[in-house]
Motif scaffolding. Sequence first.
Motif, PDB file in Angstrom:
ATOM      1  N   VAL A  20      -7.050 -10.306  14.826  1.00 23.97           N
ATOM      2  CA  VAL A  20      -6.612 -10.430  13.431  1.00 23.97           C
ATOM      3  C   VAL A  20      -7.022  -9.208  12.624  1.00 23.97           C
ATOM      4  O   VAL A  20      -6.213  -8.630  11.888  1.00 23.97           O
ATOM      5  N   VAL A  21      -8.266  -8.788  12.764  1.00 20.14           N
ATOM      6  CA  VAL A  21      -8.743  -7.622  12.012  1.00 20.14           C
ATOM      7  C   VAL A  21      -8.003  -6.365  12.449  1.00 20.14           C
ATOM      8  O   VAL A  21      -7.625  -5.536  11.618  1.00 20.14           O
ATOM      9  N   GLY A  62      -3.143 -11.947   7.564  1.00 20.75           N
ATOM     10  CA  GLY A  62      -4.371 -12.421   6.948  1.00 20.75           C
ATOM     11  C   GLY A  62      -4.293 -13.868   6.493  1.00 20.75           C
ATOM     12  O   GLY A  62      -5.236 -14.645   6.664  1.00 20.75           O
ATOM     13  N   PHE A 111     -10.148 -13.807  18.847  1.00 16.45           N
ATOM     14  CA  PHE A 111      -9.133 -14.104  17.839  1.00 16.45           C
ATOM     15  C   PHE A 111      -9.348 -13.263  16.587  1.00 16.45           C
ATOM     16  O   PHE A 111      -8.423 -12.625  16.092  1.00 16.45           O
ATOM     17  N   TRP A 112     -10.575 -13.240  16.077  1.00 10.67           N
ATOM     18  CA  TRP A 112     -10.838 -12.488  14.851  1.00 10.67           C
ATOM     19  C   TRP A 112     -10.748 -10.982  15.078  1.00 10.67           C
ATOM     20  O   TRP A 112     -10.382 -10.237  14.165  1.00 10.67           O
ATOM     21  N   THR A 113     -11.049 -10.525  16.280  1.00  9.23           N
ATOM     22  CA  THR A 113     -10.882  -9.109  16.594  1.00  9.23           C
ATOM     23  C   THR A 113      -9.409  -8.719  16.520  1.00  9.23           C
ATOM     24  O   THR A 113      -9.057  -7.681  15.948  1.00  9.23           O
ATOM     25  N   SER A 126      -3.853 -16.417   9.595  1.00  5.07           N
ATOM     26  CA  SER A 126      -5.001 -16.521  10.498  1.00  5.07           C
ATOM     27  C   SER A 126      -5.935 -17.648  10.075  1.00  5.07           C
ATOM     28  O   SER A 126      -6.637 -18.212  10.917  1.00  5.07           O
ATOM     29  N   PHE A 127      -5.941 -18.006   8.800  1.00  2.00           N
ATOM     30  CA  PHE A 127      -6.787 -19.115   8.347  1.00  2.00           C
ATOM     31  C   PHE A 127      -6.146 -20.462   8.606  1.00  2.00           C
ATOM     32  O   PHE A 127      -6.795 -21.494   8.434  1.00  2.00           O
ATOM     33  N   ARG A 173      -6.218 -23.299  14.072  1.00  2.00           N
ATOM     34  CA  ARG A 173      -7.435 -24.019  14.489  1.00  2.00           C
ATOM     35  C   ARG A 173      -7.666 -23.761  15.982  1.00  2.00           C
ATOM     36  O   ARG A 173      -6.814 -24.093  16.804  1.00  2.00           O
ATOM     37  N   GLU A 216     -13.234 -17.363  19.839  1.00  9.01           N
ATOM     38  CA  GLU A 216     -13.099 -17.127  18.406  1.00  9.01           C
ATOM     39  C   GLU A 216     -13.315 -15.657  18.052  1.00  9.01           C
ATOM     40  O   GLU A 216     -12.640 -15.122  17.176  1.00  9.01           O
ATOM     41  N   ILE A 217     -14.227 -15.014  18.747  1.00  7.72           N
ATOM     42  CA  ILE A 217     -14.472 -13.585  18.495  1.00  7.72           C
ATOM     43  C   ILE A 217     -13.249 -12.759  18.872  1.00  7.72           C
ATOM     44  O   ILE A 217     -12.872 -11.835  18.144  1.00  7.72           O
TER      45      ILE A 217
END
Length: 52
Positions: free
Chosen positions: A9-10, A43, A5-7, A46-47, A50, A2-3
């Motif tokens: 995305v950001v 953005g 993935f969010w890296t 990304s939400f 799952r 998950e980290i």
Amino acid sequence: MEILFWTIVVFGLVYSFWYAFYLVKNKNKLGATGMALVGLLIGIFSFMVRLK
């Protein structure tokens, strides 16, 4: 996972908005609008992902 993935995305958000700003400075407003739209789509979508 998950980290990571969010890296990604950001990074995608920051890069697309930075490049849109660069295009505005070079008077390419159509390209800047497209890159800002890509950033917004990254953005938003990304939400919808799952991770298991």
